[in-house]
Design a protein around this motif. Structure first.
Motif, PDB file in Angstrom:
ATOM      1  N   VAL A 252       5.010  -6.860  34.544  1.00  0.00           N
ATOM      2  CA  VAL A 252       4.386  -5.535  34.566  1.00  0.00           C
ATOM      3  C   VAL A 252       4.462  -4.900  33.176  1.00  0.00           C
ATOM      4  N   ALA A 253       5.571  -5.118  32.461  1.00  0.00           N
ATOM      5  CA  ALA A 253       5.751  -4.533  31.134  1.00  0.00           C
ATOM      6  C   ALA A 253       4.673  -5.029  30.174  1.00  0.00           C
ATOM      7  N   LYS A 254       4.282  -6.288  30.331  1.00  0.00           N
ATOM      8  CA  LYS A 254       3.251  -6.862  29.467  1.00  0.00           C
ATOM      9  C   LYS A 254       1.916  -6.135  29.666  1.00  0.00           C
ATOM     10  N   ARG A 255       1.639  -5.790  30.934  1.00  0.00           N
ATOM     11  CA  ARG A 255       0.359  -5.125  31.240  1.00  0.00           C
ATOM     12  C   ARG A 255       0.355  -3.663  30.824  1.00  0.00           C
ATOM     13  N   HIS A 256       1.529  -3.042  30.709  1.00  0.00           N
ATOM     14  CA  HIS A 256       1.599  -1.605  30.414  1.00  0.00           C
ATOM     15  C   HIS A 256       2.496  -1.338  29.217  1.00  0.00           C
TER      16      HIS A 256
ATOM     17  N   MET B 228      13.847  -0.395  31.677  1.00  0.00           N
ATOM     18  CA  MET B 228      15.260  -0.697  31.428  1.00  0.00           C
ATOM     19  C   MET B 228      15.763  -1.554  32.576  1.00  0.00           C
ATOM     20  N   GLN B 229      16.186  -2.792  32.251  1.00  0.00           N
ATOM     21  CA  GLN B 229      16.602  -3.757  33.272  1.00  0.00           C
ATOM     22  C   GLN B 229      18.120  -3.932  33.243  1.00  0.00           C
ATOM     23  N   VAL B 230      18.729  -3.859  34.403  1.00  0.00           N
ATOM     24  CA  VAL B 230      20.184  -3.961  34.474  1.00  0.00           C
ATOM     25  C   VAL B 230      20.637  -5.420  34.438  1.00  0.00           C
ATOM     26  N   ASN B 231      21.809  -5.671  33.861  1.00  0.00           N
ATOM     27  CA  ASN B 231      22.520  -6.929  34.042  1.00  0.00           C
ATOM     28  C   ASN B 231      21.773  -8.182  33.583  1.00  0.00           C
TER      29      ASN B 231
ATOM     30  N   THR C  86      14.906  -9.511  26.583  1.00  0.00           N
ATOM     31  CA  THR C  86      14.249  -8.231  26.343  1.00  0.00           C
ATOM     32  C   THR C  86      12.798  -8.462  25.952  1.00  0.00           C
ATOM     33  N   ALA C  87      11.997  -7.400  25.971  1.00  0.00           N
ATOM     34  CA  ALA C  87      10.623  -7.439  25.474  1.00  0.00           C
ATOM     35  C   ALA C  87      10.433  -6.190  24.630  1.00  0.00           C
ATOM     36  N   LYS C  88       9.237  -6.067  24.046  1.00  0.00           N
ATOM     37  CA  LYS C  88       8.957  -4.934  23.167  1.00  0.00           C
ATOM     38  C   LYS C  88       9.245  -3.603  23.858  1.00  0.00           C
ATOM     39  N   ASN C  89       8.813  -3.514  25.113  1.00  0.00           N
ATOM     40  CA  ASN C  89       9.000  -2.256  25.849  1.00  0.00           C
ATOM     41  C   ASN C  89       9.956  -2.427  27.026  1.00  0.00           C
ATOM     42  N   LEU C  90      10.814  -3.462  26.939  1.00  0.00           N
ATOM     43  CA  LEU C  90      11.797  -3.675  28.005  1.00  0.00           C
ATOM     44  C   LEU C  90      13.182  -3.911  27.392  1.00  0.00           C
ATOM     45  N   GLY C  91      14.088  -2.986  27.643  1.00  0.00           N
ATOM     46  CA  GLY C  91      15.462  -3.138  27.193  1.00  0.00           C
ATOM     47  C   GLY C  91      16.357  -3.461  28.368  1.00  0.00           C
TER      48      GLY C  91
ATOM     49  N   TRP D 168      13.065   5.674  21.219  1.00  0.00           N
ATOM     50  CA  TRP D 168      13.653   4.572  21.968  1.00  0.00           C
ATOM     51  C   TRP D 168      13.348   3.235  21.311  1.00  0.00           C
ATOM     52  N   LYS D 169      14.364   2.383  21.272  1.00  0.00           N
ATOM     53  CA  LYS D 169      14.144   1.035  20.727  1.00  0.00           C
ATOM     54  C   LYS D 169      14.611   0.017  21.757  1.00  0.00           C
ATOM     55  N   SER D 170      13.908  -1.094  21.825  1.00  0.00           N
ATOM     56  CA  SER D 170      14.286  -2.141  22.767  1.00  0.00           C
ATOM     57  C   SER D 170      15.586  -2.795  22.322  1.00  0.00           C
ATOM     58  N   GLY D 171      16.327  -3.312  23.248  1.00  0.00           N
ATOM     59  CA  GLY D 171      17.569  -4.005  22.919  1.00  0.00           C
ATOM     60  C   GLY D 171      18.478  -4.061  24.115  1.00  0.00           C
ATOM     61  N   SER D 172      19.705  -4.540  23.884  1.00  0.00           N
ATOM     62  CA  SER D 172      20.663  -4.631  24.978  1.00  0.00           C
ATOM     63  C   SER D 172      21.665  -3.492  24.851  1.00  0.00           C
ATOM     64  N   TYR D 173      21.643  -2.609  25.829  1.00  0.00           N
ATOM     65  CA  TYR D 173      22.543  -1.450  25.810  1.00  0.00           C
ATOM     66  C   TYR D 173      23.747  -1.719  26.700  1.00  0.00           C
TER      67      TYR D 173
END
Lengths: 309, 356
Positions: free
Chosen positions: B101-105, B111-114, B118-123, B269-274
């Motif tokens: 879904v992130a690729k399409r939008h 923000m994905q847990v656990n 990552t992706a450009k708009n997914l941390g 906001w920047k993508s990465g692992s928080y």
């Protein structure tokens, strides 16, 4: 812990874990013998479990909680019977609809009761009987609902095989038209059987919430209602065999958890499968050993009854 | 016809309203019910805190009990259609649908847990749940008289093995005779199995039972009824076991969700692992139960400070597994990736691990 203590603990756990499934399975036996298939057992167990928690929380009275659970069970059973007998709808579809509907309703209505402490049922040692070696601590150091289940099984068997009502029950389950011609009310007999069966399932649910979990959790049954329905078919519609199946299921659960607690080096996945595997295996073997042709179940099971056609 | 017109005008109106609206809409996807007093409860709690902390600036929606399947993808698309620009996917298996879904939008932040991918708009984000479990282990080690602790967990997966190992290390740091008996029940929530597992552990001599189940409603009251101590996971649920509650791990996502929502709003906001632990406030130690004496509380709080300011590391080398194989070398700290692949038990843990 020595070996005898371990075996006793496993057996006592078997009775506790098996009882909810046992009650629902015996109820389904009764219902299906009248020709009604009730796949709503899972939902009815959930409804019984939540009702018992709510009433126990509001009144602080276990007795009222159990009565309320039985009443809700009877009501839902009658609803299922009415849909099947009055509107002649597909029984598989209604049963599944009842389960889906009730799992949603109980989840919604139960939110306020999650984590509430309730009056739960504690163990009651039966005088004299609980002193018996092994059997005493396995069967007679339980709670009143377990003792009730000991009475329910023979009573159900007697109701089916030893009474006039049982005769009508089997007749409407096998040949409803013939039964009707002989003056038996198919509608009334099936309604009573479905309501009684659902009451037992609701009691099984109440056992889960009042005794076992001591509170409400969404989807507290975790599939036990479906196991009960499956057991009935494996048990060839015989309440005693359903008891055997339910206790085997309980035994496997109790044993696998205690083996892990004792530090046995067996894969937890394998142990988790054991309850299902064991029940299927034993009942399949017992069916193979039957000399007669295995029973296919009541002839009129799940067939809509249309008297005027 | 009139109904259709009404519908069209309704949609037109709602899009106009939306265009004027400058509040950030944030969506939350949960795998279970938020009433579980556990994992999902903690995420919902964080969401409600976010609404309170950024009142008037953030509007949130939550979808509960969404399976980790194509259904998740459908719900995500719906959330985006409703104008959500930030979405928290709060279960392990949501990564794959979220990535699609992130690729399409590209204009929506996920923000994905656990997880680590990552992706450009997914941390991604997670907390070091093992840190407070180490501290709870100290409480268990001090309080146990039988030197036997029980641990109920769903599956032998790395985050749970971390918690079990940390709990045991904590307990053995104050009492080296401690043994932890682990029971896997193959389910994140099954009250029947949970209650029977507690009984089984108590019969085997355990006088403290910890767990990592999503649902705490059965284990904690059952421990109290049997008269043994209990340790909680995910939320501070001491009131469920007023007699024997010791402490536990308590997720606290509120400040983190606020930080992310602010960053998305300010476009910083920047993508990465928080991923962080107690030092960043992502997770806390639960409050102590009445059973924990003052001296033990002090001992634990002192250790808590050391963890928070980075002076003490739970899985610091040298660390051997229970078969004596060295897993973490002298003076080294495993990184997140190594931790996420933990498949061994420290000595003192009794329980079966799946064989390869």
């Amino acid at each position: 812990m020595d070996d005898l203590a371990f075996i006793t603990a496993v057996a006592a756990g078997m009775v506790r874990s098996g009882t909810p499934v046992l009650l629902a399975a015996v109820g389904e036996c009764l219902t299906e013998r009248s020709g009604i298939l009730n796949l709503g057992m899972e939902g009815i167990m959930l409804a019984g479990a939540l009702t018992a928690v709510i009433v126990s929380y509001l009144t602080g009275n276990i007795f009222f909680a159990i009565i309320a659970a039985l009443a809700i069970g009877a009501l839902i059973g009658l609803l299922h019977a009415f849909l099947c007998l009055y509107f002649h709808v597909n029984q598989v579809a209604t049963g599944i609809a009842v389960t889906i509907l009730l799992s949603g309703i109980t989840a919604f209505c139960g939110i306020d009761y999650v984590g509430k402490s309730i009056h739960s049922i504690s163990a009651y040692k039966v005088p004299w009987l609980s002193e018996l070696p092994f059997f005493g601590s396995v069967f007679f150091n339980q709670d009143i609902l377990v003792y009730l289940s000991y009475a329910i099984v023979p009573l159900t068997y007697f109701l089916i095989n030893g009474t006039r009502f049982g005769l009508s029950l089997k007749a409407v389950g096998e040949e409803p038209r013939a039964a009707a011609a002989a003056g038996v009310s198919v509608f009334r007999t099936r309604c009573i059987a479905t309501a009684l069966g659902a009451m037992l399932a609701a009691l099984g649910g109440a056992y889960l919430s009042l005794v076992y979990a001591q509170g409400w959790t969404e989807n507290i049954t975790a599939g036990r209602g479906w196991i009960a329905v499956g057991l009935v078919m494996f048990a060839s519609w015989n309440p005693w065999k359903a008891v055997l199946g339910a206790y085997l299921f309980g035994l496997a659960i109790s044993l696998q958890l205690r083996l892990q607690a004792a530090g046995a080096d067996v894969s937890p996945y394998l142990l988790g499968m054991a309850p299902y595997l064991l029940v299927i295996l034993v009942l399949a073997v017992s069916k193979l050993r039957q000399k007669k042709i295995p029973a296919a179940g009541p002839t009129a099971l799940s067939i809509p009854y249309l008297p005027q056609v | 016809m009139r109904a259709v017109l009404l519908l069209i005008s309704f949609f037109a109106l709602s899009t106009i309203c939306h265009a004027e609206n400058t509040t950030l809409k944030a969506g939350f996807l949960c795998v279970g019910p938020t009433s579980d007093w556990g994992w999902n409860y903690a995420h919902n709690n964080g969401r409600m805190q976010l609404e309170k902390r950024l009142a008037g600036q953030v509007q949130t929606t939550i979808a509960e009990k969404i399976p980790e399947s194509a259904e998740a993808e459908r719900v995500l698309e719906k959330m985006i259609a409703q104008g959500n620009k930030l979405i928290f996917t709060t279960s392990y298996g949501y990564l794959e649908p979220a990535l699609r879904v992130a690729k399409r939008h590209p204009d929506v932040v996920f923000m994905q847990v656990n997880r680590f991918e990552t992706a450009k708009n997914l941390g991604t984000y997670f907390s070091h749940q093992y840190q407070p479990m180490y501290l709870a282990g100290i409480a268990a080690g001090r309080m146990s008289k039988s030197n036997k602790l029980g641990f109920i967990a769903a599956h032998p997966v790395p985050p749970l093995l971390q918690a079990i190992n940390a709990f045991t290390l904590g307990a053995r740091s104050v009492n080296n005779k401690i043994q932890t008996k682990v029971v896997f029940i193959n389910s994140w929530s099954d009250p029947g199995l949970e209650a029977e597992a507690v009984k089984g552990l108590a019969e085997a001599g355990c006088d403290v039972v910890a767990h990592a189940q999503d649902n705490q409603n059965t284990i904690l009251p059952t421990c109290d009824k049997l008269g043994i101590y209990s340790v909680g996971f995910y939320t501070d649920a001491g009131k469920l076991a007023p007699k024997g509650w010791l402490t536990g791990a308590c997720l606290d996502w509120g400040p983190f969700y606020e930080q992310i929502a602010k960053a998305v709003k300010d476009r910083t906001w920047k993508s990465g692992s928080y991923t962080a632990g107690m030092e960043a406030g992502y997770i806390k130690l639960s409050s102590f139960g009445q059973a924990v004496p003052e001296a033990v509380r002090k001992e634990i709080l002192d250790k808590e400070k050391l963890i928070e300011n980075g002076k003490f590391y739970v899985f610091a080398g040298p660390l051997k597994d229970r078969d004596g194989v060295e897993r973490i070398a002298v003076g080294s700290k495993p990184d997140l990736k190594q931790l996420s692949q933990m498949n061994w038990f420290v000595s003192g843990v009794q329980g079966a691990l799946p064989k390869k």
